[in-house]
Design an enzyme around this catalytic site. Structure first.
Site, PDB file in Angstrom:
ATOM      1  N   ALA A  54       0.337  -1.237   0.176  1.00  0.00           N
ATOM      2  CA  ALA A  54       0.364  -0.223   0.104  1.00  0.00           C
ATOM      3  C   ALA A  54       0.463   1.284   0.543  1.00  0.00           C
ATOM      4  O   ALA A  54       1.915   1.087   0.177  1.00  0.00           O
ATOM      5  CB  ALA A  54      -0.852   0.032   1.213  1.00  0.00           C
ATOM      6  N   GLY A  65       0.161  -5.377   0.980  1.00  0.00           N
ATOM      7  CA  GLY A  65      -0.664  -5.167  -0.373  1.00  0.00           C
ATOM      8  C   GLY A  65      -0.554  -6.084  -1.493  1.00  0.00           C
ATOM      9  O   GLY A  65      -1.558  -6.139  -1.925  1.00  0.00           O
ATOM     10  N   GLU A 102      -0.982  -9.410  -0.474  1.00  0.00           N
ATOM     11  CA  GLU A 102      -1.999  -9.567  -0.444  1.00  0.00           C
ATOM     12  C   GLU A 102      -3.203  -9.847  -2.052  1.00  0.00           C
ATOM     13  O   GLU A 102      -3.950 -10.611  -1.608  1.00  0.00           O
ATOM     14  CB  GLU A 102      -2.958  -8.748   0.427  1.00  0.00           C
ATOM     15  CG  GLU A 102      -1.703  -8.654   2.168  1.00  0.00           C
ATOM     16  CD  GLU A 102      -2.079  -7.541   3.077  1.00  0.00           C
ATOM     17  OE1 GLU A 102      -1.794  -6.297   2.391  1.00  0.00           O
ATOM     18  OE2 GLU A 102      -2.783  -7.694   3.884  1.00  0.00           O
ATOM     19  N   GLU A 139       4.133  -5.020   7.547  1.00  0.00           N
ATOM     20  CA  GLU A 139       3.168  -3.952   7.816  1.00  0.00           C
ATOM     21  C   GLU A 139       4.442  -3.411   9.369  1.00  0.00           C
ATOM     22  O   GLU A 139       3.852  -2.612   9.935  1.00  0.00           O
ATOM     23  CB  GLU A 139       2.062  -4.012   8.334  1.00  0.00           C
ATOM     24  CG  GLU A 139       2.137  -3.946   7.135  1.00  0.00           C
ATOM     25  CD  GLU A 139       1.622  -5.612   5.884  1.00  0.00           C
ATOM     26  OE1 GLU A 139       2.490  -5.861   6.433  1.00  0.00           O
ATOM     27  OE2 GLU A 139       0.934  -5.354   5.374  1.00  0.00           O
TER      28      GLU A 139
HETATM   29  N1  COA Z   1       4.510   3.656  -1.206  1.00  0.00           N
HETATM   30  C1  COA Z   1       5.058   4.292  -1.116  1.00  0.00           C
HETATM   31  N2  COA Z   1       6.066   4.708  -2.337  1.00  0.00           N
HETATM   32  C2  COA Z   1       6.721   3.438  -2.219  1.00  0.00           C
HETATM   33  C3  COA Z   1       6.647   2.371  -2.241  1.00  0.00           C
HETATM   34  C4  COA Z   1       5.630   2.259  -0.752  1.00  0.00           C
HETATM   35  N3  COA Z   1       4.795   0.345  -0.224  1.00  0.00           N
HETATM   36  N4  COA Z   1       7.739   1.285  -1.554  1.00  0.00           N
HETATM   37  C5  COA Z   1       8.330   1.741  -2.955  1.00  0.00           C
HETATM   38  N5  COA Z   1       8.374   3.098  -2.893  1.00  0.00           N
HETATM   39  C6  COA Z   1       8.966   4.482  -3.834  1.00  0.00           C
HETATM   40  C7  COA Z   1       9.731   4.140  -2.728  1.00  0.00           C
HETATM   41  O1  COA Z   1       9.146   5.524  -2.116  1.00  0.00           O
HETATM   42  C8  COA Z   1      10.391   5.283  -3.914  1.00  0.00           C
HETATM   43  O2  COA Z   1       9.972   6.630  -4.655  1.00  0.00           O
HETATM   44  P1  COA Z   1      10.956   7.175  -4.684  1.00  0.00           P
HETATM   45  O3  COA Z   1      11.911   7.017  -5.774  1.00  0.00           O
HETATM   46  O4  COA Z   1       9.877   9.367  -4.749  1.00  0.00           O
HETATM   47  O5  COA Z   1      12.048   8.031  -3.917  1.00  0.00           O
HETATM   48  C9  COA Z   1      10.538   4.217  -5.400  1.00  0.00           C
HETATM   49  O6  COA Z   1       9.470   3.094  -4.959  1.00  0.00           O
HETATM   50  C10 COA Z   1      11.527   3.204  -5.234  1.00  0.00           C
HETATM   51  O7  COA Z   1      11.930   2.483  -4.224  1.00  0.00           O
HETATM   52  P2  COA Z   1      13.150   1.887  -3.238  1.00  0.00           P
HETATM   53  O8  COA Z   1      12.841   2.500  -1.773  1.00  0.00           O
HETATM   54  O9  COA Z   1      14.162   3.924  -3.270  1.00  0.00           O
HETATM   55  O10 COA Z   1      14.215   1.213  -4.293  1.00  0.00           O
HETATM   56  P3  COA Z   1      14.635   0.124  -2.718  1.00  0.00           P
HETATM   57  O11 COA Z   1      15.252  -0.845  -4.318  1.00  0.00           O
HETATM   58  O12 COA Z   1      15.561   0.546  -2.925  1.00  0.00           O
HETATM   59  O13 COA Z   1      13.742  -0.515  -2.193  1.00  0.00           O
HETATM   60  C11 COA Z   1      11.782  -1.950  -1.658  1.00  0.00           C
HETATM   61  C12 COA Z   1      12.843  -1.594  -2.862  1.00  0.00           C
HETATM   62  C13 COA Z   1      10.201  -2.563  -1.917  1.00  0.00           C
HETATM   63  C14 COA Z   1      12.626  -2.734  -0.030  1.00  0.00           C
HETATM   64  C15 COA Z   1      11.815  -0.874  -0.450  1.00  0.00           C
HETATM   65  O14 COA Z   1      10.808   0.558  -1.343  1.00  0.00           O
HETATM   66  C16 COA Z   1      10.329  -0.818   0.366  1.00  0.00           C
HETATM   67  O15 COA Z   1      10.853  -1.750   1.379  1.00  0.00           O
HETATM   68  N6  COA Z   1       9.492  -0.370   0.164  1.00  0.00           N
HETATM   69  C17 COA Z   1       8.371  -0.945   1.297  1.00  0.00           C
HETATM   70  C18 COA Z   1       7.666  -2.086   0.898  1.00  0.00           C
HETATM   71  C19 COA Z   1       6.532  -1.883   2.147  1.00  0.00           C
HETATM   72  O16 COA Z   1       6.878  -1.354   3.728  1.00  0.00           O
HETATM   73  N7  COA Z   1       5.243  -2.536   1.862  1.00  0.00           N
HETATM   74  C20 COA Z   1       4.496  -2.345   2.634  1.00  0.00           C
HETATM   75  C21 COA Z   1       3.720  -0.853   2.692  1.00  0.00           C
HETATM   76  S1  COA Z   1       2.043  -1.650   3.437  1.00  0.00           S
END
Ligand code: COA
Length: 310
Positions: free
Chosen positions: A116, A161, A164, A184
């Site tokens: 999400a 999500g 999910e 989460e």
């Molecule tokens: N919500 C909003 N934005 C998200 C996102 C999310 N769940 N997951 C990734 N993004 C965005 C990042 O903020 C970034 O945006 P920006 O370029 O404007 O800064 C872009 O997507 C790329 O993500 P980034 O974190 O730079 O990539 P990465 O390769 O370093 O890491 C992940 C990849 C998946 C490990 C990392 O993005 C992450 O941990 N995401 C969140 C996962 C999460 O907690 N999901 C559950 C949410 S309830």
């Protein structure tokens, strides 16, 4: 037959690049299979086909709809707008007579859906958060209860999500680069789009709790080993393999597939006795179909069945 509405912006920008024009649900059978108004479940809503999506790609080819979450710059994170569009897409695939099955995937090479949208959730209050969870759950439940088979083609991160959404699909094929998790708790929230309910149903309580409580990501091989996914394939083969799996299913009797999906979904919430009763009822219902006669006759005549979905 191939129709597509890879769309940007709003309804007024609806584009059907192949000019299939799905404006009339009653006549849009596309010659690609009979209408399936007699499938179990609530009647299909009256929809204007060719609906536009700002954050999804929605393509139909050879009776398979491919729904692609399309925010690759945000790793396909599910904001409220995407959830709303997924909800509409679930209605559309259910209603369209030219769609027999669905593949759900994410745009780009990195992510299926990375969760999400954290930026959107950061300021949410308790009532807003609950309403958001309920909207996401309702949209995903539409996928889960769709009478047409839905395969998630998981091409990268499927977190929160994203995991999910994949779990709400009927089957999951993962690329060997896919990663799954329910992270989460790291954000101080709980899973809200069904993770606490579907993950234990798929992998068992102990494994589900480990993933939910630690937020640990698992790779494709481990996801396969614990039963979170059905198959793992090389990344380059993912869409072809998902298509092959789905085409195999839509070649079966569509009423039998729909009844089987419903029996498993509803039966899991029943006692064994009730579930067996439901199964017997569905078995009886299938015997009222032309498809049953055709399937058995084709077997005895040593030829392929030609199912009509009636
Ligand atoms: N919500 C909003 N934005 C998200 C996102 C999310 N769940 N997951 C990734 N993004 C965005 C990042 O903020 C970034 O945006 P920006 O370029 O404007 O800064 C872009 O997507 C790329 O993500 P980034 O974190 O730079 O990539 P990465 O390769 O370093 O890491 C992940 C990849 C998946 C490990 C990392 O993005 C992450 O941990 N995401 C969140 C996962 C999460 O907690 N999901 C559950 C949410 S309830």
């Amino acid at each position: 037959m191939h129709t597509s509405h890879v769309l940007t912006n709003t309804a007024s920008h609806a584009t059907d690049i192949h000019g299939a024009g799905h404006s009339d649900p009653q006549t849009s059978h596309g010659g690609a299979g009979k209408p399936r108004a007699d499938l179990p479940g609530p009647p299909a809503p009256a929809l204007a086909y060719g609906m536009s999506y700002a954050h999804l790609l929605f393509d139909v080819a050879d009776r398979v709809a491919t729904v692609t979450v399309n925010r690759p710059d945000k790793l396909n994170a599910l904001n409220d707008a995407v959830i709303g569009e997924l909800d509409r897409a679930a209605d559309e695939v259910r209603a369209r007579a030219d769609v027999a099955g669905v593949i759900v995937t994410g745009a780009g090479t990195k992510a299926f859906v990375a969760g999400a949208d954290i930026a959107e959730m950061r300021t949410q209050g308790p009532f807003e958060a609950k309403a958001r969870a309920l909207r996401g759950q309702a949209a995903f439940r539409k996928f889960e209860t769709c009478p047409k088979p839905i395969v998630a083609a998981v091409n990268g991160f499927a977190l929160g999500g994203g995991c999910e959404l994949a779990m709400a699909c009927h089957l999951r094929i993962a690329s060997d680069a896919a990663k799954f998790g329910q992270p989460e708790v790291k954000l101080g929230i709980t899973p809200g789009f069904g993770g606490t309910q579907r993950l234990p149903r798929l992998v068992g309580k102990g494994r589900a709790l480990e993933l939910i409580l630690t937020g640990r990501m698992v790779g494709a091989a481990e996801a396969l080993q614990i039963g979170l996914v059905n198959r793992v394939v090389p990344a380059a083969d993912l869409m072809a393999e998902a298509g092959k799996l789905l085409r195999g299913i839509i070649a079966m009797g569509p009423l039998a597939v729909a009844l089987s999906l419903e029996a498993v979904d509803r039966g899991l919430e029943m006692s064994l006795e009730e579930g067996l009763q439901l199964e017997a009822n569905h078995f009886g219902l299938a015997a009222a179909s032309t498809d049953m006669r055709e399937g058995m006759t084709a077997f005895l005549e040593k030829r392929d069945a030609r199912f009509s979905g009636s």
